[in-house]
Design an enzyme around this catalytic site. Structure first.
Site, PDB file in Angstrom:
ATOM      1  N   TYR A 101      23.532  38.523   3.021  1.00 25.11           N
ATOM      2  CA  TYR A 101      23.662  39.910   3.456  1.00 25.11           C
ATOM      3  C   TYR A 101      22.940  40.817   2.468  1.00 25.11           C
ATOM      4  CZ  TYR A 101      25.884  44.384   4.599  1.00 25.11           C
ATOM      5  OH  TYR A 101      26.112  45.684   4.951  1.00 25.11           O
ATOM      6  N   HIS A 104      22.860  45.847  11.150  1.00 25.06           N
ATOM      7  CA  HIS A 104      23.928  46.674  11.710  1.00 25.06           C
ATOM      8  C   HIS A 104      23.602  48.150  11.552  1.00 25.06           C
ATOM      9  CE1 HIS A 104      25.910  47.771   7.868  1.00 25.06           C
ATOM     10  NE2 HIS A 104      25.857  46.519   7.506  1.00 25.06           N
ATOM     11  N   CYS A 128      29.031  55.903   1.705  1.00 31.25           N
ATOM     12  CA  CYS A 128      29.735  54.630   1.628  1.00 31.25           C
ATOM     13  C   CYS A 128      30.971  54.645   2.515  1.00 31.25           C
ATOM     14  CB  CYS A 128      30.135  54.343   0.181  1.00 31.25           C
ATOM     15  SG  CYS A 128      31.186  52.892  -0.009  1.00 31.25           S
ATOM     16  N   ARG A 181      28.325  49.127  13.876  1.00 36.46           N
ATOM     17  CA  ARG A 181      29.418  49.375  12.926  1.00 36.46           C
ATOM     18  C   ARG A 181      30.070  50.712  13.278  1.00 36.46           C
ATOM     19  NH1 ARG A 181      28.701  50.416   6.373  1.00 36.46           N
ATOM     20  NH2 ARG A 181      29.944  52.334   6.371  1.00 36.46           N
ATOM     21  N   GLU A 235      34.568  49.171   9.940  1.00 37.79           N
ATOM     22  CA  GLU A 235      34.692  49.429   8.503  1.00 37.79           C
ATOM     23  C   GLU A 235      36.091  49.905   8.148  1.00 37.79           C
ATOM     24  OE1 GLU A 235      33.891  48.616   5.693  1.00 37.79           O
ATOM     25  OE2 GLU A 235      32.074  49.723   5.159  1.00 37.79           O
ATOM     26  N   ASN A 277      34.354  42.994   6.582  1.00 38.83           N
ATOM     27  CA  ASN A 277      33.784  43.398   5.295  1.00 38.83           C
ATOM     28  C   ASN A 277      34.829  43.220   4.191  1.00 38.83           C
ATOM     29  OD1 ASN A 277      32.431  44.536   3.153  1.00 38.83           O
ATOM     30  ND2 ASN A 277      32.535  46.633   3.913  1.00 38.83           N
TER      31      ASN A 277
END
Length: 303
Positions: A51, A119, A129, A164, A194, A216
């Site tokens: 990744y 993604h 983030c 995502r 997420e 994740n």
């Protein structure tokens, strides 16, 4: 076949392998790689893929993860990493670097870079983030356009387009599930939700969404750290460890530099270092020597 200069497998083969992995019933473990050398180590230790994290790329450039990197920078790093391994590479394409048309261009550039999948997230552009507070998401319809554009630009049908959603923290779990279903209808092959809180939320999401799912497992974030086996038992298809290798490496670098600053020598650190011989083994120096000898085996006759 031994690797010399680049990995033997073509990008199309890696994409097929990724698709097969998603359908295998076995979770695909994708550690983050911040360099080609780290990706080579990931492959040698038997993981299923690699990744490339947008947060890690930003940090490596000395920038926060707030949408400052460009498609050129992301694709360039992705190409460097994908080139040296036979594993599929999944990359973080942020919001697609602009409008839906930019998301479409992003797909073509990443395909050309040898990437197996990407993604795209539903945050506003520029993003931040996913485990920070203060993020915002676009309306569902806008993200649907983003995904449709990405899908329409895909030339290799095996290139995986993952959607995502960051809506869990802002709109709740049920809203995130509804968004995921809309993104699937738009053509997304896989869903990445997420900042799910705990095992129960991961389980509920799996029960409500039929396509492959990505978990994740980033450290120091909002999600409970679950093992790969637990996630596989829950029915997840992919788990990423996006920043793990960077955090390990940077802590070791900081500790080592402190020791040198304080003592004036690195001698006490030797047992913590990768030996030169191990580095040469990882880089496959012997294969290069054989390759070089096999090509430059002629002599020049005197005239």
């Amino acid at each position: 076949m031994s690797r010399v200069i680049s990995a033997p497998s073509a990008p199309a083969e890696k994409r097929i392998a990724f698709r097969k992995g998603l359908a295998s019933g076995k979770i695909q473990r994708l550690p983050g790689a911040f360099s080609p050398l780290v990706a080579m180590q990931v492959q040698q230790l038997g993981f299923e893929g690699v990744y490339v994290s947008g947060a890690v790329l930003s940090a490596d450039l000395g920038l926060p993860d707030i949408g400052l990197t460009t498609l050129t920078e992301v694709a360039g790093r992705g190409q460097q990493i994908a080139r040296v391994i036979d594993l599929p590479t999944l990359i973080d394409a942020d919001t697609g670097f602009g409008e839906p048309m930019s998301a479409a261009r992003t797909v073509t550039v990443l395909e050309d870079a040898g990437i197996a999948g990407a993604h795209f997230e539903d945050q506003v552009n520029p993003k931040r983030c996913g485990h920070l507070d203060g993020k915002a998401v676009v309306p569902t319809g806008e993200m649907v356009q983003r995904i449709r554009a990405a899908v329409s630009a895909r030339r290799d049908p095996n290139f995986v387009i993952c959607a995502r959603t960051d809506a869990r923290a802002l709109e709740g779990l049920d809203a995130a599930i509804d968004r995921a279903k809309a993104y699937i209808d738009a053509g997304a092959d896989m869903i990445f939700t997420e900042a799910l809180a705990d095992e129960a939320e991961f389980e509920k999401f799996r029960a409500c969404v039929a396509v492959p799912l990505l978990a994740n497992m980033t450290e120091f974030g909002k999600s409970e750290l679950l093992s790969a086996q637990t996630l596989e038992n829950l029915g997840y298809n992919v788990v990423i460890y996006p920043v793990t290798t960077l955090r390990i490496a940077m802590q070791a670098v900081e500790n080592g530099l402190r020791t040198i600053a304080e003592t004036g020598t690195q001698e006490s650190l030797l047992d913590t270092m990768q030996h030169r011989a191990r580095l040469y083994e990882l880089l496959q120096y012997e294969n290069y020597n054989e390759f070089d000898t096999g090509i430059f085996n002629f002599t020049v006759a005197e005239s």
